[in-house]
Design an enzyme around this catalytic site. Structure first.
Site, PDB file in Angstrom:
ATOM      1  N   GLY A 137       0.813  -1.209   0.000  1.00 31.60           N
ATOM      2  CA  GLY A 137       0.000   0.000   0.000  1.00 31.60           C
ATOM      3  C   GLY A 137       0.844   1.255   0.000  1.00 31.60           C
ATOM      4  O   GLY A 137       0.400   2.312  -0.418  1.00 31.60           O
TER       5      GLY A 137
ATOM      6  N   VAL B 129       1.539  -4.881  15.038  1.00 35.26           N
ATOM      7  CA  VAL B 129       1.631  -3.596  14.350  1.00 35.26           C
ATOM      8  C   VAL B 129       2.733  -2.832  15.072  1.00 35.26           C
ATOM      9  O   VAL B 129       2.771  -2.813  16.308  1.00 35.26           O
ATOM     10  CB  VAL B 129       0.300  -2.821  14.469  1.00 35.26           C
ATOM     11  CG1 VAL B 129       0.451  -1.411  13.909  1.00 35.26           C
ATOM     12  CG2 VAL B 129      -0.813  -3.551  13.740  1.00 35.26           C
TER      13      VAL B 129
ATOM     14  N   ASP C 242      14.188 -16.530  12.168  1.00 32.29           N
ATOM     15  CA  ASP C 242      13.481 -15.716  11.171  1.00 32.29           C
ATOM     16  C   ASP C 242      14.376 -14.567  10.689  1.00 32.29           C
ATOM     17  O   ASP C 242      13.927 -13.419  10.581  1.00 32.29           O
ATOM     18  CB  ASP C 242      12.172 -15.181  11.783  1.00 32.29           C
ATOM     19  CG  ASP C 242      11.148 -14.779  10.722  1.00 32.29           C
ATOM     20  OD1 ASP C 242      11.328 -15.148   9.538  1.00 32.29           O
ATOM     21  OD2 ASP C 242      10.176 -14.090  11.069  1.00 32.29           O
TER      22      ASP C 242
HETATM   23 MG    MG Z   1       9.288  -9.339  11.219  1.00 31.57          MG
END
Ligand code: MG
Ligand code: ADP
Length: 342
Positions: free
Chosen positions: A35, A59, A171
């Site tokens: 976006g 968030v 990650d």
């Molecule tokens: Mg992340």
């Protein structure tokens, strides 16, 4: 993931008064690519084959502490996800950030707020944003090999700290490696310990963790995860930072997984034009299917490619000064640590 593999206690005070009593929140969501990208950005990403994703349950916003006027990043995490209580996962994330407090290359946790529905992790603000942005940038804004050497060295120091403390990140990708500043290029901060685990605690690996492009073959095959699993990701990161291309990304998830399990990597001159042979050698020492054959963080730090830069840089900020102290606290357990997967 077996909840017993998570650390269940923290030292940080969990504040219950409203977060807004102490902070003014910025409007912009940090790290949100979708976006906000221009058509040019999308084109670049397409060309460079690097995708970006936004975490689903968190968030992150910039905020300003009212009393000090200092900027921080606030990560809002929902405690219930898909009808399940995930508070223990968040507590684990907090505990790992606490453990890594003395590493200058892991983001600093300032404080934590808890309401009935969410937890807010207030962290040091890494103003330079994700290294992802430079990985997909035009030639003139992209990292030089010299930049990559300095940044990979810092990433490795951060990872070595985690591994010595029996923690695997699981990650590591360009969206989770941030910079303190962009121009001039600052220092690394590793973020997002949402998938991290204490190595000696994992009992089972039941699900595929991580982002497809960056996961190691053993993760796809449900084989034991170890500190070497992070080292695979360092190989992928180095490749992306130097070339702007994601080495295993295929047109479909299946193709990506196949590329990973066959270790199908393009080391051609076309991709590595103008990049040193030592850099390619460094990547090759990490993108090895057998985790036992992969270089460990400590070995990587001694690789000739990283020492091809002159003197080690002086530590720049307060947090960097904590490093020496932190090094002393880390146990000297540099052997590869293997998790138990059943
Ligand atoms: Mg992340
Ligand atoms: P998720 O689990 O949603 O991926 P992350 O911890 O990775 O959560 O945060 C999402 C994004 O928010 C990051 O990729 C980064 O762009 C931004 N972000 C996270 N922490 C910080 C920080 N301390 N400073 C600046 N930006 C941050």
């Amino acid at each position: 993931m077996d909840p017993r593999s998570l650390i269940s206690h923290t030292q940080t005070l969990l504040r219950t008064e409203p977060f807004s009593d102490h902070y003014r929140l910025g409007v912009k969501e940090l790290g949100r690519h979708v976006g906000l990208r221009t058509p040019r950005d999308l084109l670049l990403e397409d060309r460079c084959c690097v995708t970006s994703s936004r975490g689903k349950f968190a968030v992150v916003r910039r905020c300003v502490e009212l009393i000090t006027g200092k900027e921080y990043a606030a990560k809002f995490l929902r405690k219930r996800r898909k009808g399940e209580d995930c508070r223990t996962d968040i507590v684990n994330e907090i505990a790992i950030l606490e453990m890594a407090h003395f590493s200058p290359y892991v983001v600093d946790l300032h404080e934590v707020y808890e309401t009935s529905s969410e937890m807010v992790l207030v962290m040091e603000y890494a103003a330079g944003g994700e290294i992802f942005n430079q990985c997909v940038a035009d030639q003139d804004e992209a990292f030089t090999e010299k930049d990559v050497i300095r940044l990979i060295d810092q990433i490795l120091q951060g990872i070595l700290y985690l591994h010595r403390n029996n923690v695997v990140h699981l990650d590591l990708k360009p969206q989770n490696i941030l910079l303190t500043s962009c121009n001039p290029l600052g220092d690394i901060r590793i973020v997002d310990f949402g998938l991290s685990r204490q190595v000696d605690r994992i009992k089972e690996v039941r699900e595929i963790l991580g982002t497809p492009e960056y996961v190691a073959p053993e993760v796809l095959n449900y084989e034991p995860i170890s500190t070497a699993t992070d080292m695979w990701s360092v190989g992928v990161l180095t490749y992306v930072m130097l070339t702007g291309e994601s080495p295993f990304l295929g047109d479909t998830k299946q193709e990506t997984f196949l590329n990973i399990s066959q270790v199908n990597v393009d080391y051609s001159q076309e991709v590595f034009a103008g990049i040193s042979e030592q850099a390619v050698d460094f990547i090759k020492s990490l993108l090895l299917k057998n985790p036992r054959e992969r270089a460990r963080a400590e070995q990587c730090l001694k690789h000739p490619w990283l020492s091809s830069l002159t003197e080690p840089e002086p530590l720049k900020d307060d947090k960097a000064l904590k490093k020496n102290e932190g090094d002393l606290k880390a146990s000297d357990n540099t052997e590869e640590i293997v998790l138990l997967a059943s």
